[in-house]
Motif scaffolding. Structure first.
Motif, PDB file in Angstrom:
ATOM      1  N   GLY A  48      -1.514   4.064  11.633  1.00  0.00           N
ATOM      2  CA  GLY A  48      -0.878   3.639  10.387  1.00  0.00           C
ATOM      3  C   GLY A  48      -0.449   4.843   9.587  1.00  0.00           C
ATOM      4  N   ASN A  51       2.540  -0.017  10.627  1.00  0.00           N
ATOM      5  CA  ASN A  51       1.351  -0.635  10.025  1.00  0.00           C
ATOM      6  C   ASN A  51       1.255  -2.138  10.285  1.00  0.00           C
ATOM      7  OD1 ASN A  51       1.412   1.936   9.017  1.00  0.00           O
ATOM      8  ND2 ASN A  51       1.378   1.400   6.869  1.00  0.00           N
ATOM      9  N   SER A 100      -7.406  -1.320   7.111  1.00  0.00           N
ATOM     10  CA  SER A 100      -6.637  -1.645   5.919  1.00  0.00           C
ATOM     11  C   SER A 100      -6.788  -0.460   4.966  1.00  0.00           C
ATOM     12  CB  SER A 100      -7.138  -2.955   5.314  1.00  0.00           C
ATOM     13  OG  SER A 100      -6.329  -3.320   4.238  1.00  0.00           O
ATOM     14  N   SER A 101      -6.862  -0.741   3.679  1.00  0.00           N
ATOM     15  CA  SER A 101      -6.881   0.350   2.694  1.00  0.00           C
ATOM     16  C   SER A 101      -7.185  -0.246   1.328  1.00  0.00           C
ATOM     17  CB  SER A 101      -5.496   0.999   2.666  1.00  0.00           C
ATOM     18  OG  SER A 101      -5.354   1.809   1.524  1.00  0.00           O
ATOM     19  N   GLY A 156      -4.526  -2.230   0.173  1.00  0.00           N
ATOM     20  CA  GLY A 156      -4.413  -3.632   0.580  1.00  0.00           C
ATOM     21  C   GLY A 156      -5.030  -4.556  -0.449  1.00  0.00           C
ATOM     22  N   TYR A 203       4.053   0.652   1.154  1.00  0.00           N
ATOM     23  CA  TYR A 203       2.774   0.919   1.814  1.00  0.00           C
ATOM     24  C   TYR A 203       1.739  -0.143   1.425  1.00  0.00           C
ATOM     25  CZ  TYR A 203      -1.525   3.156   3.294  1.00  0.00           C
ATOM     26  OH  TYR A 203      -2.745   3.399   3.897  1.00  0.00           O
ATOM     27  N   CYS A 204       1.653  -0.447   0.113  1.00  0.00           N
ATOM     28  CA  CYS A 204       0.698  -1.467  -0.335  1.00  0.00           C
ATOM     29  C   CYS A 204       1.014  -2.821   0.318  1.00  0.00           C
ATOM     30  CB  CYS A 204       0.722  -1.607  -1.858  1.00  0.00           C
ATOM     31  SG  CYS A 204       0.097  -0.140  -2.727  1.00  0.00           S
ATOM     32  N   LYS A 224      -0.331  -2.962   3.809  1.00  0.00           N
ATOM     33  CA  LYS A 224      -1.788  -3.106   3.902  1.00  0.00           C
ATOM     34  C   LYS A 224      -2.242  -4.486   3.399  1.00  0.00           C
ATOM     35  CE  LYS A 224      -2.685   0.696   6.006  1.00  0.00           C
ATOM     36  NZ  LYS A 224      -3.284   0.690   7.359  1.00  0.00           N
ATOM     37  N   THR A 228     -12.046  -5.947   8.678  1.00  0.00           N
ATOM     38  CA  THR A 228     -11.154  -4.928   8.122  1.00  0.00           C
ATOM     39  C   THR A 228     -12.019  -3.879   7.435  1.00  0.00           C
ATOM     40  OG1 THR A 228     -10.902  -6.214   6.088  1.00  0.00           O
ATOM     41  CG2 THR A 228      -9.132  -6.402   7.705  1.00  0.00           C
ATOM     42  N   SER A 279     -11.446  -0.973   4.345  1.00  0.00           N
ATOM     43  CA  SER A 279     -10.482  -0.634   3.289  1.00  0.00           C
ATOM     44  C   SER A 279     -10.896   0.648   2.583  1.00  0.00           C
ATOM     45  CB  SER A 279     -10.431  -1.794   2.280  1.00  0.00           C
ATOM     46  OG  SER A 279     -10.158  -3.007   2.949  1.00  0.00           O
TER      47      SER A 279
END
Ligand code: 8X3
Length: 250
Positions: A85, A108, A135-136, A139, A149-150, A153, A176, A178
């Motif tokens: 990603g 991603n 994820s992140s 996300g 980008y958001c 995610k 996931t 994050s």
């Protein structure tokens, strides 16, 4: 039996740290990435049972051919870690670069889908498996300059939550993770190679390191059968949200 784990984007950052930790803990690893030389180097660096596959997750035909080429003793993948990603740019939408948007969306979201779609049939047949999607904090939150980008995610979370329900009857777990601010090549790529700007992200604080996330991934996949970790949100010690940091300025 020793589990087989496939990691995408295994040649650097969180992917590489996870490969090193899982190898140490006796997993059999299929390490995948775009850069053949880096894969070869990694294979030399890691002791244990390793198989490497060189492909670009954004190219569905490449993904299909690479996975088809796996020797039979590597085909029964127990754990898939969708780690590949990236973020490119931190521009407001009005001035965003369409090609960069495409790269984020293709890697991603589409990349994760292409790989997962091909690995799931075997897991469903065997009625076991575990998918871990990277994820992140992006996300769960949004920030200026992060719209694409958001969005990617947030999509990873939506896909993961849907899959968790779809795969219930097959005893396939979906998790996931994050992370917040992890110091890897991530920021260098986001700032298009500008290391100064990348370093500024972690200015005045100790960030998360790739190995911190690798440890969480190891925890997720080593739980007993009766435990599913749906999501782990992990921030740096000096971080409270995607935008709130406590920096000790010198
Ligand atoms: C990376 C974390 O906060 O830079 O996934 O979006 S953040």
């Amino acid at each position: 039996m020793t589990k087989i784990v496939l990691i995408t984007g295994a040649t650097s950052g969180i992917g590489k740290a996870t490969a090193l930790l899982l190898a140490k803990n006796g997993y059999r690893l299929i390490l995948t990435g775009r850069r053949k030389e880096r894969l070869e180097e990694l294979k030399k660096e890691i002791s244990g049972e390793i198989c490497t596959l060189c492909f670009d997750v954004t190219k569905s035909v490449e993904v299909e051919n690479a996975l088809k080429s796996l020797p039979s003793e590597w085909k029964n993948i127990d754990v898939l870690i969708n780690n590949a990603g990236k973020a490119i740019g931190i521009d407001e939408l009005a001035s965003g670069d369409i090609t960069e948007w495409g790269k984020m969306i293709d890697t991603n979201i589409k990349g994760l889908l292409y790989v997962t779609r091909l690995i799931l049939p075997g897991m469903k047949e065997r009625k076991s498996g575990h998918i871990i999607n990277l994820s992140s904090i992006a996300g769960k939150e949004t920030y200026p300059g992060g719209s694409i980008y958001c969005a990617t995610k947030h999509a990873v979370n939506a896909i993961s939550d849907s899959m968790r329900v779809e795969l219930l009857p097959y005893s396939i777990k979906v998790s996931t993770i994050s992370p917040g601010a992890v110091e890897t090549e991530f920021s260098v790529v986001r700032f298009r190679g500008d290391r100064k700007k990348a370093d500024n992200v972690y200015r005045g604080l100790t960030p998360l390191y790739a190995k911190d996330i690798a440890e969480c991934i190891y925890f997720i996949i080593s739980r007993p059968e009766n435990v599913t970790i749906a999501d782990i949100k992990v921030l740096a010690g000096a971080q409270a949200s995607a935008r709130d940091f406590y920096r000790k300025e010198k």
